[in-house]
Design a protein around this motif. Structure first.
Motif, PDB file in Angstrom:
ATOM      1  N   PRO A 141       0.935  -1.387  -0.083  1.00  0.00           N
ATOM      2  CA  PRO A 141       0.048   0.109  -0.004  1.00  0.00           C
ATOM      3  C   PRO A 141       0.960   1.071  -0.170  1.00  0.00           C
ATOM      4  O   PRO A 141       1.815   1.238   0.830  1.00  0.00           O
ATOM      5  CB  PRO A 141      -0.699  -0.146   1.483  1.00  0.00           C
ATOM      6  N   LEU A 142       0.472   2.109  -0.744  1.00  0.00           N
ATOM      7  CA  LEU A 142       1.212   3.356  -0.691  1.00  0.00           C
ATOM      8  C   LEU A 142       0.156   4.611  -0.340  1.00  0.00           C
ATOM      9  O   LEU A 142      -1.012   4.907  -0.908  1.00  0.00           O
ATOM     10  CB  LEU A 142       1.558   3.808  -2.235  1.00  0.00           C
ATOM     11  N   VAL A 143       0.209   5.171   0.853  1.00  0.00           N
ATOM     12  CA  VAL A 143      -0.603   6.046   1.561  1.00  0.00           C
ATOM     13  C   VAL A 143       0.154   7.386   1.953  1.00  0.00           C
ATOM     14  O   VAL A 143       1.325   7.256   2.821  1.00  0.00           O
ATOM     15  CB  VAL A 143      -1.225   5.670   2.547  1.00  0.00           C
ATOM     16  N   CYS A 144      -0.100   8.493   1.296  1.00  0.00           N
ATOM     17  CA  CYS A 144       0.876   9.758   1.477  1.00  0.00           C
ATOM     18  C   CYS A 144       0.045  11.098   1.137  1.00  0.00           C
ATOM     19  O   CYS A 144      -0.914  10.869   0.570  1.00  0.00           O
ATOM     20  CB  CYS A 144       1.960   9.582   0.870  1.00  0.00           C
ATOM     21  N   SER A 145       0.770  12.110   1.622  1.00  0.00           N
ATOM     22  CA  SER A 145       0.111  13.364   1.169  1.00  0.00           C
ATOM     23  C   SER A 145       0.295  13.650  -0.372  1.00  0.00           C
ATOM     24  O   SER A 145       1.411  13.169  -0.729  1.00  0.00           O
ATOM     25  CB  SER A 145       0.796  14.426   2.015  1.00  0.00           C
ATOM     26  N   PRO A 146      -0.657  14.082  -1.115  1.00  0.00           N
ATOM     27  CA  PRO A 146      -0.631  14.153  -2.495  1.00  0.00           C
ATOM     28  C   PRO A 146       0.521  15.164  -3.046  1.00  0.00           C
ATOM     29  O   PRO A 146       0.176  16.374  -3.545  1.00  0.00           O
ATOM     30  CB  PRO A 146      -2.001  14.489  -2.664  1.00  0.00           C
ATOM     31  N   ASP A 147       1.841  15.183  -2.722  1.00  0.00           N
ATOM     32  CA  ASP A 147       2.736  16.106  -3.153  1.00  0.00           C
ATOM     33  C   ASP A 147       4.011  15.414  -3.421  1.00  0.00           C
ATOM     34  O   ASP A 147       4.118  14.336  -2.800  1.00  0.00           O
ATOM     35  CB  ASP A 147       3.209  17.246  -2.209  1.00  0.00           C
ATOM     36  N   GLU A 148       4.762  16.285  -4.306  1.00  0.00           N
ATOM     37  CA  GLU A 148       5.943  15.375  -5.145  1.00  0.00           C
ATOM     38  C   GLU A 148       6.765  14.644  -3.704  1.00  0.00           C
ATOM     39  O   GLU A 148       7.276  13.591  -3.612  1.00  0.00           O
ATOM     40  CB  GLU A 148       6.544  16.249  -5.774  1.00  0.00           C
ATOM     41  N   GLU A 149       7.205  15.848  -2.580  1.00  0.00           N
ATOM     42  CA  GLU A 149       8.007  15.219  -1.576  1.00  0.00           C
ATOM     43  C   GLU A 149       7.626  14.180  -0.996  1.00  0.00           C
ATOM     44  O   GLU A 149       8.301  13.192  -0.586  1.00  0.00           O
ATOM     45  CB  GLU A 149       8.366  16.427  -1.080  1.00  0.00           C
ATOM     46  N   ASN A 150       6.394  14.265  -0.605  1.00  0.00           N
ATOM     47  CA  ASN A 150       5.949  13.142   0.303  1.00  0.00           C
ATOM     48  C   ASN A 150       5.650  11.887  -0.499  1.00  0.00           C
ATOM     49  O   ASN A 150       5.830  10.766   0.095  1.00  0.00           O
ATOM     50  CB  ASN A 150       4.283  13.474   0.975  1.00  0.00           C
ATOM     51  N   ILE A 151       5.500  11.919  -1.745  1.00  0.00           N
ATOM     52  CA  ILE A 151       5.132  10.707  -2.407  1.00  0.00           C
ATOM     53  C   ILE A 151       6.557  10.009  -2.602  1.00  0.00           C
ATOM     54  O   ILE A 151       6.673   8.686  -2.419  1.00  0.00           O
ATOM     55  CB  ILE A 151       4.548  10.982  -4.258  1.00  0.00           C
ATOM     56  N   GLU A 152       7.661  10.634  -2.940  1.00  0.00           N
ATOM     57  CA  GLU A 152       8.988  10.227  -3.040  1.00  0.00           C
ATOM     58  C   GLU A 152       9.393   9.589  -1.711  1.00  0.00           C
ATOM     59  O   GLU A 152      10.053   8.580  -1.727  1.00  0.00           O
ATOM     60  CB  GLU A 152       9.979  11.294  -3.289  1.00  0.00           C
ATOM     61  N   GLU A 153       9.173  10.314  -0.545  1.00  0.00           N
ATOM     62  CA  GLU A 153       9.484   9.826   0.835  1.00  0.00           C
ATOM     63  C   GLU A 153       8.796   8.501   0.993  1.00  0.00           C
ATOM     64  O   GLU A 153       9.450   7.734   1.692  1.00  0.00           O
ATOM     65  CB  GLU A 153       9.269  10.907   1.666  1.00  0.00           C
ATOM     66  N   ALA A 154       7.526   8.539   0.781  1.00  0.00           N
ATOM     67  CA  ALA A 154       6.685   7.298   1.075  1.00  0.00           C
ATOM     68  C   ALA A 154       6.865   6.066   0.173  1.00  0.00           C
ATOM     69  O   ALA A 154       7.125   5.089   0.780  1.00  0.00           O
ATOM     70  CB  ALA A 154       5.260   7.471   0.528  1.00  0.00           C
ATOM     71  N   ARG A 279      14.669  -2.515  -7.344  1.00  0.00           N
ATOM     72  CA  ARG A 279      14.416  -2.032  -8.534  1.00  0.00           C
ATOM     73  C   ARG A 279      12.693  -1.743  -9.112  1.00  0.00           C
ATOM     74  O   ARG A 279      12.823  -0.743  -9.770  1.00  0.00           O
ATOM     75  CB  ARG A 279      14.881  -3.108  -9.531  1.00  0.00           C
ATOM     76  N   ASN A 280      11.957  -2.686  -8.735  1.00  0.00           N
ATOM     77  CA  ASN A 280      10.637  -2.528  -8.990  1.00  0.00           C
ATOM     78  C   ASN A 280      10.150  -1.041  -8.624  1.00  0.00           C
ATOM     79  O   ASN A 280       9.456  -0.375  -9.201  1.00  0.00           O
ATOM     80  CB  ASN A 280       9.755  -3.521  -8.406  1.00  0.00           C
ATOM     81  N   ILE A 281      10.483  -0.695  -7.463  1.00  0.00           N
ATOM     82  CA  ILE A 281       9.802   0.528  -6.675  1.00  0.00           C
ATOM     83  C   ILE A 281      10.726   1.665  -7.580  1.00  0.00           C
ATOM     84  O   ILE A 281       9.919   2.786  -7.584  1.00  0.00           O
ATOM     85  CB  ILE A 281      10.160   0.347  -5.355  1.00  0.00           C
ATOM     86  N   VAL A 282      11.644   1.533  -7.735  1.00  0.00           N
ATOM     87  CA  VAL A 282      12.561   2.805  -8.407  1.00  0.00           C
ATOM     88  C   VAL A 282      11.780   3.057  -9.867  1.00  0.00           C
ATOM     89  O   VAL A 282      11.511   4.006 -10.049  1.00  0.00           O
ATOM     90  CB  VAL A 282      13.994   2.303  -8.726  1.00  0.00           C
ATOM     91  N   ILE A 283      11.525   2.187 -10.822  1.00  0.00           N
ATOM     92  CA  ILE A 283      10.932   2.350 -12.046  1.00  0.00           C
ATOM     93  C   ILE A 283       9.566   2.535 -11.623  1.00  0.00           C
ATOM     94  O   ILE A 283       8.952   3.498 -12.550  1.00  0.00           O
ATOM     95  CB  ILE A 283      11.001   1.175 -12.870  1.00  0.00           C
ATOM     96  N   ILE A 284       8.639   2.177 -10.949  1.00  0.00           N
ATOM     97  CA  ILE A 284       7.255   2.546 -10.258  1.00  0.00           C
ATOM     98  C   ILE A 284       7.586   4.093 -10.094  1.00  0.00           C
ATOM     99  O   ILE A 284       6.371   4.897 -10.454  1.00  0.00           O
ATOM    100  CB  ILE A 284       6.659   1.792  -9.175  1.00  0.00           C
ATOM    101  N   LYS A 285       8.351   4.444  -9.111  1.00  0.00           N
ATOM    102  CA  LYS A 285       8.247   5.836  -8.790  1.00  0.00           C
ATOM    103  C   LYS A 285       8.766   6.787  -9.797  1.00  0.00           C
ATOM    104  O   LYS A 285       7.966   8.144  -9.703  1.00  0.00           O
ATOM    105  CB  LYS A 285       9.635   5.931  -7.748  1.00  0.00           C
ATOM    106  N   ARG A 286       9.257   6.657 -10.918  1.00  0.00           N
ATOM    107  CA  ARG A 286       9.612   7.407 -12.119  1.00  0.00           C
ATOM    108  C   ARG A 286       8.450   7.627 -12.600  1.00  0.00           C
ATOM    109  O   ARG A 286       7.883   8.632 -13.082  1.00  0.00           O
ATOM    110  CB  ARG A 286      10.595   6.775 -12.924  1.00  0.00           C
TER     111      ARG A 286
END
Length: 544
Positions: A141-154, A279-286
């Motif tokens: 699950p990915l749950v975070c505030s909807p801003d770029e910094e928090n998404i990357e941190e989560a 690796r999966n999370i890295v390419i998903i993050k992009r």
């Protein structure tokens, strides 16, 4: 002592087909004092260093290649690459001289000096007789505030949760893998031993070559260690903060591949599987961050990331891509072309469309249609030139889809087989048409009256041509033959078709239709043999 050097035949083929000077990186696996070079990537922008995240885990940077048309090479270009090579102390420098006789020369860095090395070219079947893949799937699950910094941190925090808190389950073998602990099989077992416990082969490769892919699930440890310091007990405290709050909630479906030597100890695979999730999370993050930026910060427009594994024939290894669910293949065309160029793949046909994805055996079990039933047939004794359909198709025949079309639907089924080939090769995004869609198309273009829809009237080659052109935008060519003997006279033309285009061919005469999958044409005698896919078959699909 410098390692043994083995280079995939597909890498050599791509390098020797280069027409202009260029520079790029080489990727491979290091095992038992041997470097296996299986992939490459051009260095034409700042993104070349990220390509390794799209390869199976354990495939890492091994060195560089340089292509020259003058025979002059700049060894100093190795300097920046050496610092990033972590799997070997002997980075590879491959020099390719293009010209009348293309030459490939290998040198390895040994004690800070370049030493010549012998190359053993490894065929694809030899490579994958030594290696297998592990496909690991999990949900997070990915749950975070909807801003770029928090998404990357989560997403970064998700990676931290993996360490020492996960176990892996090999489904068919009933084997569990914890950190350096194996349950369900001897602790001295190798990865290859898991293949002996069950059939794991996925044979739907473009090259008609079997690949062993082990399926694994991730389990999260929720219990605590007995020797951990007991936490102090106290009454629960609940804090309520009443305010408007927006959040991004998304379940990430991870789907990671690792490429591992069959003799590798199973107990040491734990860290590799953890790395594959990284690796999966890295390419998903992009993908997520790119869509967030494109949406102007509106998280409601972020599209769900989907993972696809591709195995292009000219590439010789898996490539994993993440596409946003609402992105069409057309909108991804620029990105796909760039990937073709980066991997030195031809741009004559698509290989990274969604429909090009690798068909794993487990995924296809729920699909009742047979795929490439001609695979494994013995060759003919015609002593001619043999050319077969390229790629994969689905076998459509009588009485599928709970429809009794016995006696009139053979051309419809042949058309569906052709349409499946165009879809699975990525030439169209439109799915295989149903009987009703075929009939409606012919009515819409004025070829048939309105009462044709829902009827049991047969169609022929001309109607197949109309439907492929109108529904799929595929241009066809019709060869007119007056007899079976006349068909045989088209041997040279049919051979050329399969050698160049490679699509199945529908042949119709009277009320009968078949699908040609290949020919064996003897130019000396004029004899020709056809490989026929018969749509008149009425049996089941569960064939062994």
């Amino acid at each position: 002592m410098k390692p043994t050097l083995k280079i995939s035949e597909t890498v050599i083929n791509r390098l020797t087909n280069v027409q202009e000077p260029c520079l790029g990186n080489l990727f491979g696996v290091f095992y038992n004092k041997t470097q296996y070079i299986i992939g490459l990537c051009l260095n034409f922008d700042d993104e070349h260093s990220q390509i390794v995240q799209h390869f199976p885990t354990e495939v890492e940077l091994c060195g560089i290649f340089e292509v020259s048309d003058s025979g002059k090479f700049d060894h100093t270009k190795l300097k920046d690459t050496i610092e990033n090579v972590i799997i070997t102390d002997n980075p590879l420098y491959l020099k390719v001289t293009i010209g009348a006789n293309t030459n490939v020369e290998a040198t390895l860095i040994v004690n800070n000096k370049l030493e010549m090395a012998n190359i053993e070219v490894l065929k694809e079947e030899d490579l994958y007789s030594q290696f297998l893949h592990i496909r690991l799937r999990a949900q997070l699950p990915l749950v975070c505030s909807p801003d770029e910094e928090n998404i990357e941190e989560a997403l970064h925090e998700l990676r931290q949760h993996f360490e020492d808190k996960m176990a892996f389950h090999f489904q068919k073998q009933h084997v569990f893998l914890l950190e350096n602990v194996v349950n369900g099989i001897s602790s001295d077992s190798t990865v290859g031993d898991l293949c002996k416990h069950t059939s794991s082969t996925n044979a739907f490769n473009k090259n008609n070559m079997a690949l062993d892919v082990l399926q694994a699930d991730m389990l999260k440890k929720v219990s605590q260690e007995m020797n951990t310091e007991a936490k102090k007990n106290h009454a629960p405290i609940l804090c309520v903060d009443k305010k408007k709050y927006e959040s991004l909630i998304m379940v990430l479906n991870l789907d990671a591949l690792s490429m591992i030597h069959r003799n590798f100890p199973l107990k040491n695979v734990y860290e590799i599987l953890i790395s594959s999730l990284y690796r999966n999370i890295v390419i998903i993050k992009r993908t997520i961050l790119r869509h967030f930026q494109q949406s102007g910060g509106d998280h409601s427009k972020i599209s769900y990331p989907e993972i696809f594994h591709f195995f292009p024939e000219e590439c010789g290894h898996f490539i994993t891509k993440v596409y946003a669910k609402n992105e069409s293949d057309c909108s991804l065309e620029r990105e796909r072309k760039k990937l073709h160029s980066r991997l030195l793949l031809p741009v004559t046909h698509p290989v990274f469309r969604r429909s090009n994805k690798f068909l794993f055996k487990e995924e296809n079990q729920h699909n009742t249609l047979l795929i490439n039933p001609h695979d494994g047939l013995k060759p003919t004794t015609n002593d001619g030139d043999i050319a077969l359909v390229k790629g994969i198709y689905k076998y459509y025949h009588y009485c599928q889809d709970r429809m009794d079309d016995d006696g009139w639907g053979c051309a419809y089924r042949s058309l569906q087989t052709l349409a499946s080939w165009f879809y699975l090769q990525g030439y169209t995004e439109k799915p295989v048409p149903t009987f009703k869609e075929i009939q409606k198309c012919l009515v819409d273009i004025g070829d048939k009256p309105s009462n044709f829809i829902g009827s049991k009237q047969w169609i022929g080659s001309t109607e197949v041509n109309f439907v492929l052109s109108s529904l799929l935008n595929i241009t066809c060519k019709i060869l007119y033959c007056s007899s079976g003997e006349d068909v045989a006279s088209k041997g040279s033309e049919l051979l050329n078709h399969f050698q160049t285009h490679g699509s199945p061919i529908m042949i119709g005469g009277g009320v009968l239709a078949h699908t040609i999958l290949g020919v064996d044409y003897n130019r000396q005698t004029g004899n020709i043999k056809f490989l026929i896919l018969d749509p008149h078959y009425t049996g089941g699909e569960n064939l062994q």
